[in-house]
Structure formats: structure tokens, C-alpha cells
Scaffold this motif. Structure first.
Motif, PDB file in Angstrom:
ATOM      1  N   ALA A   1      -6.691   3.314   7.633  1.00  0.00           N
ATOM      2  CA  ALA A   1      -7.103   4.449   6.804  1.00  0.00           C
ATOM      3  C   ALA A   1      -7.270   4.023   5.349  1.00  0.00           C
ATOM      4  O   ALA A   1      -8.215   4.452   4.674  1.00  0.00           O
ATOM      5  CB  ALA A   1      -6.080   5.573   6.927  1.00  0.00           C
ATOM      6  N   ARG A   2      -6.365   3.204   4.871  1.00  0.00           N
ATOM      7  CA  ARG A   2      -6.475   2.727   3.488  1.00  0.00           C
ATOM      8  C   ARG A   2      -7.752   1.907   3.291  1.00  0.00           C
ATOM      9  O   ARG A   2      -8.453   2.055   2.289  1.00  0.00           O
ATOM     10  CB  ARG A   2      -5.251   1.899   3.110  1.00  0.00           C
ATOM     11  N   ALA A   3      -8.062   1.045   4.278  1.00  0.00           N
ATOM     12  CA  ALA A   3      -9.281   0.241   4.193  1.00  0.00           C
ATOM     13  C   ALA A   3     -10.525   1.123   4.192  1.00  0.00           C
ATOM     14  O   ALA A   3     -11.538   0.775   3.579  1.00  0.00           O
ATOM     15  CB  ALA A   3      -9.326  -0.748   5.351  1.00  0.00           C
ATOM     16  N   ALA A   4     -10.444   2.266   4.869  1.00  0.00           N
ATOM     17  CA  ALA A   4     -11.578   3.195   4.915  1.00  0.00           C
ATOM     18  C   ALA A   4     -11.559   4.178   3.754  1.00  0.00           C
ATOM     19  O   ALA A   4     -12.407   5.087   3.693  1.00  0.00           O
ATOM     20  CB  ALA A   4     -11.567   3.956   6.239  1.00  0.00           C
ATOM     21  N   ASN A   5     -10.585   4.036   2.853  1.00  0.00           N
ATOM     22  CA  ASN A   5     -10.451   4.930   1.691  1.00  0.00           C
ATOM     23  C   ASN A   5     -10.213   6.372   2.120  1.00  0.00           C
ATOM     24  O   ASN A   5     -10.791   7.308   1.565  1.00  0.00           O
ATOM     25  CB  ASN A   5     -11.681   4.833   0.788  1.00  0.00           C
ATOM     26  N   VAL A   6      -9.340   6.542   3.121  1.00  0.00           N
ATOM     27  CA  VAL A   6      -8.975   7.868   3.620  1.00  0.00           C
ATOM     28  C   VAL A   6      -7.464   8.035   3.456  1.00  0.00           C
ATOM     29  O   VAL A   6      -6.689   7.551   4.283  1.00  0.00           O
ATOM     30  CB  VAL A   6      -9.367   8.049   5.098  1.00  0.00           C
TER      31      VAL A   6
ATOM     32  N   ALA B   1       9.554   7.800   8.314  1.00  0.00           N
ATOM     33  CA  ALA B   1       8.367   7.239   8.958  1.00  0.00           C
ATOM     34  C   ALA B   1       7.085   7.829   8.376  1.00  0.00           C
ATOM     35  O   ALA B   1       6.096   7.124   8.149  1.00  0.00           O
ATOM     36  CB  ALA B   1       8.428   7.482  10.463  1.00  0.00           C
ATOM     37  N   LEU B   2       7.104   9.139   8.131  1.00  0.00           N
ATOM     38  CA  LEU B   2       5.921   9.782   7.560  1.00  0.00           C
ATOM     39  C   LEU B   2       5.695   9.338   6.115  1.00  0.00           C
ATOM     40  O   LEU B   2       4.549   9.197   5.674  1.00  0.00           O
ATOM     41  CB  LEU B   2       6.072  11.302   7.638  1.00  0.00           C
ATOM     42  N   GLN B   3       6.775   9.108   5.381  1.00  0.00           N
ATOM     43  CA  GLN B   3       6.655   8.589   4.016  1.00  0.00           C
ATOM     44  C   GLN B   3       5.961   7.235   4.025  1.00  0.00           C
ATOM     45  O   GLN B   3       5.103   6.944   3.180  1.00  0.00           O
ATOM     46  CB  GLN B   3       8.043   8.469   3.384  1.00  0.00           C
ATOM     47  N   GLN B   4       6.326   6.385   5.004  1.00  0.00           N
ATOM     48  CA  GLN B   4       5.711   5.068   5.109  1.00  0.00           C
ATOM     49  C   GLN B   4       4.211   5.185   5.366  1.00  0.00           C
ATOM     50  O   GLN B   4       3.410   4.471   4.747  1.00  0.00           O
ATOM     51  CB  GLN B   4       6.378   4.276   6.234  1.00  0.00           C
ATOM     52  N   VAL B   5       3.821   6.080   6.261  1.00  0.00           N
ATOM     53  CA  VAL B   5       2.400   6.270   6.562  1.00  0.00           C
ATOM     54  C   VAL B   5       1.640   6.715   5.309  1.00  0.00           C
ATOM     55  O   VAL B   5       0.555   6.212   5.000  1.00  0.00           O
ATOM     56  CB  VAL B   5       2.229   7.302   7.699  1.00  0.00           C
ATOM     57  N   ALA B   6       2.223   7.666   4.572  1.00  0.00           N
ATOM     58  CA  ALA B   6       1.568   8.163   3.361  1.00  0.00           C
ATOM     59  C   ALA B   6       1.443   7.056   2.314  1.00  0.00           C
ATOM     60  O   ALA B   6       0.387   6.891   1.697  1.00  0.00           O
ATOM     61  CB  ALA B   6       2.351   9.344   2.799  1.00  0.00           C
ATOM     62  N   ASP B   7       2.510   6.300   2.113  1.00  0.00           N
ATOM     63  CA  ASP B   7       2.492   5.244   1.093  1.00  0.00           C
ATOM     64  C   ASP B   7       1.459   4.176   1.426  1.00  0.00           C
ATOM     65  O   ASP B   7       0.725   3.700   0.550  1.00  0.00           O
ATOM     66  CB  ASP B   7       3.879   4.608   0.966  1.00  0.00           C
ATOM     67  N   ILE B   8       1.409   3.754   2.681  1.00  0.00           N
ATOM     68  CA  ILE B   8       0.477   2.700   3.077  1.00  0.00           C
ATOM     69  C   ILE B   8      -0.964   3.146   2.891  1.00  0.00           C
ATOM     70  O   ILE B   8      -1.823   2.394   2.417  1.00  0.00           O
ATOM     71  CB  ILE B   8       0.723   2.279   4.542  1.00  0.00           C
ATOM     72  N   SER B   9      -1.257   4.395   3.257  1.00  0.00           N
ATOM     73  CA  SER B   9      -2.642   4.882   3.225  1.00  0.00           C
ATOM     74  C   SER B   9      -3.108   5.269   1.829  1.00  0.00           C
ATOM     75  O   SER B   9      -4.306   5.459   1.599  1.00  0.00           O
ATOM     76  CB  SER B   9      -2.790   6.084   4.157  1.00  0.00           C
ATOM     77  N   GLY B  10      -2.157   5.435   0.895  1.00  0.00           N
ATOM     78  CA  GLY B  10      -2.529   5.893  -0.441  1.00  0.00           C
ATOM     79  C   GLY B  10      -2.453   7.390  -0.604  1.00  0.00           C
ATOM     80  O   GLY B  10      -2.989   7.952  -1.573  1.00  0.00           O
ATOM     81  N   GLY B  11      -1.780   8.067   0.335  1.00  0.00           N
ATOM     82  CA  GLY B  11      -1.622   9.510   0.242  1.00  0.00           C
ATOM     83  C   GLY B  11      -0.294   9.890  -0.367  1.00  0.00           C
ATOM     84  O   GLY B  11       0.260   9.164  -1.198  1.00  0.00           O
TER      85      GLY B  11
END
Length: 310
Positions: free
Chosen positions: A208-213, A242-252
Motif C-alpha cells: 500500500a505504501r508503494a502504491a501511495n495508499v 498490530a493495527l498501529q503497525q499497519v498504519a505506520d508502515i502504510s503512511g496512515g
């Protein structure tokens, strides 16, 4: 607020100078003294609002000068404007733990109600899609501006099964138009537990981060949440880490919501973030209109009460 031509703000100095000049002019003694023996009679018949008539026209004139000076400085205000063709995917957990009643009336119902209100708040131009998941992504609705379709799909969701967060995020990415020169997009993931099966959510967040999402995550529920299954009471606490990790990685950004009120606040915040962007817009016209109205008021009151312009 900022200004494109701030040097014109120096014109505001005219206002205090004009006020001082007016006060000095009014303090000068009259050149002629007129005797009027019937002072008591004059006081009885003279209007009592003379002070208002005396000060209102020049006050309006000062406001007009100030408004014109600010308008010439070309003020700008930062406002939220809709983003053309922006899309957001609502990814909603419908695993069995969403039946927990620690969030009134239960987690899934509260999530659906908050999503409905979110749909009412976001700009009409925003395209909204939906992914519902349990052991897999069982419902995928591509982004659309038809809010009725999204709401009816939300209403039909039921809670059962496990949690495959990574698979759901992959389905959301595939439903979005991502890549170079594509419109902006985002994902809102609402879940109440750790991913138990399917792809690693962190790995999908990298995609998602690579796709700028960016992925905005919402951890719903409390540590006291339980469900009844097979005659047993199972503890179903959320997994905010776990959800915090997903948000941080994606840029959300990650949020937590322990009750329906907090969930509404989260969705309200997301509604102001997603589908809009901050832009500076010139607001000179408003100040110019205010100045013209004040100038017209000064002229009218002065001619009406004093027979001359201020």
C-alpha cells in the motif's frame, strides 16, 4: 490567514490617524458663541440619541476604510476542498468477535452505524468502496459515488468466522485504481482482533505504501469484550498494536475506539481528512463587500441625520 499583497495593510494606519484628526477637530472651540436663553426648553425637546447620530457615521466610515485596506492586501484563507476522483475503501471486519457487546449494541452494528454517518459526511465527489472480511474477503464493492449501494451492502453484513486482515487489504488495493498518475486513494480498516489467517497484514501495508495508499486503522472494542460460542465465553480483546503497525508502515494513522461515541469521533476525523485537501482561496471579495456596505451606511446615516457627508 495570509495576504498576497501585505504592503496594502499599511493602509490600516489611516484609520487611527483619521480618528485622531476627528477628535482634534471636535475639540476646537466654536468661532462664534450663540446665546439661547431657553436652554431648559431645548433640552426637553432635543432628541436623546444625538450621541449615536454623532458617532455612527464616522465609525462606519472607519470600518469602510479598514475593509478596503484589507481587501487590497488580497487576503487568503485555507479551506478544505473536495479532491477530484478521490477514492476510499472501507475495510470492515465481520469476524465472530464483532458480536461482542462491549460496544453498544454490539461491535458490528456500531461499526455499520458509524460507517453510514461517515458516508453522509464525506464530499459527494468521493468514491467509496467496501470490503467485508472474516476468514476471507467475502464482500468486495468497487469504489462508487452511489451511497445507497454502499449503505445497503453494509446493512446486510453479519458477524461470523475468523480474521484474515491481510487478504482483505489485498482485495481493497486491487479494487482501487493505483499506480502512476492515478487519483488519490486511501483505505479505512476497522477491525477488533489480530489477523489469524491469510496474508501478513504488514507485508500488504508495504504494498500500500508503494502504491501511495495510506491505511487508516481503527481498533474497535475493549479488553473486556467477550462472546458466547459453543456454550463458552471467549475473551475477544482488540489488537491495537498490530493495527498501529499497519498504519505506520502504510503512511496512515491509527485510532482506537472503545465505544460508539469514540467510533463516531474517529469517523468524523477521517471524514475531514479523506476526500478533501487544504487549499488557499482568496477572500478579498468578502472584505471589499463589507467595506462598500459600511461606506454606504456612513453616507446614508450622515445625509439622513446631518444633511451632509461625513
Amino acid at each position: 490567514m495570509s495576504f498576497q499583497a501585505p504592503l496594502f495593510l499599511l493602509g490600516l494606519a489611516v484609520v487611527p490617524i483619521a480618528i485622531v484628526a476627528l477628535l482634534l477637530a471636535r475639540r476646537r472651540p466654536s468661532r462664534y458663541v450663540i446665546r439661547f436663553p431657553a436652554t431648559a426648553t431645548l433640552a426637553a425637546v432635543a432628541p436623546r440619541h444625538g450621541r449615536v447620530r454623532k458617532h455612527l457615521p464616522p465609525a462606519l466610515l472607519m470600518l469602510a476604510l479598514a475593509g478596503m485596506a484589507v481587501a487590497l492586501a488580497r487576503p487568503e484563507a485555507t479551506v478544505a476542498v473536495p479532491v477530484e476522483r478521490a477514492s476510499v475503501m472501507l475495510v470492515t471486519d465481520t469476524s465472530g468477535s464483532m458480536n461482542a457487546t462491549d460496544v453498544t449494541p454490539n461491535r458490528l452494528t456500531a461499526a455499520k452505524q458509524a460507517a453510514d454517518r461517515f458516508l453522509d459526511r464525506v464530499p459527494d465527489q468521493l468514491q467509496v468502496g467496501l470490503v467485508a472480511f472474516a476468514d476471507s474477503a467475502h464482500t468486495v464493492l468497487r469504489p462508487t459515488q452511489d451511497r445507497t449501494v454502499v449503505k445497503s451492502t453494509l446493512d446486510g453484513l453479519q458477524a461470523e468466522g475468523g480474521t484474515a486482515t491481510g487478504d482483505a487489504l489485498t482485495s481493497a488495493l486491487q479494487a482501487l485504481e493505483t499506480g502512476k498518475d492515478k487519483p488519490p486513494a486511501a483505505i479505512v480498516l476497522l477491525s477488533d482482533g489480530a489477523s489469524k489467517t491469510g496474508q501478513d497484514p504488514a507485508a500488504v501495508a508495504q504494498q500500500a505504501r508503494a502504491a501511495n495508499v495510506p491505511i487508516y486503522t481503527v481498533a474497535l472494542g475493549t479488553s473486556d469484550g467477550v462472546i458466547e460460542t459453543m456454550g463458552q465465553r471467549l475473551s475477544v480483546p482488540p489488537d491495537p498494536e498490530a493495527l498501529q503497525q499497519v498504519a505506520d508502515i502504510s503512511g496512515g494513522r491509527a485510532f482506537t475506539a472503545e465505544d460508539s461515541g469514540a467510533l463516531d469521533e474517529v469517523y468524523e476525523t477521517l471524514g475531514s481528512r479523506i476526500g478533501t485537501k487544504q487549499e488557499k482561496r482568496e477572500v478579498s471579495a468578502g472584505f471589499a463587500a463589507f467595506g462598500l456596505l459600511a461606506l454606504a451606511g456612513a453616507a446614508f446615516t450622515s445625509l439622513r441625520w446631518r444633511g451632509r457627508l461625513p
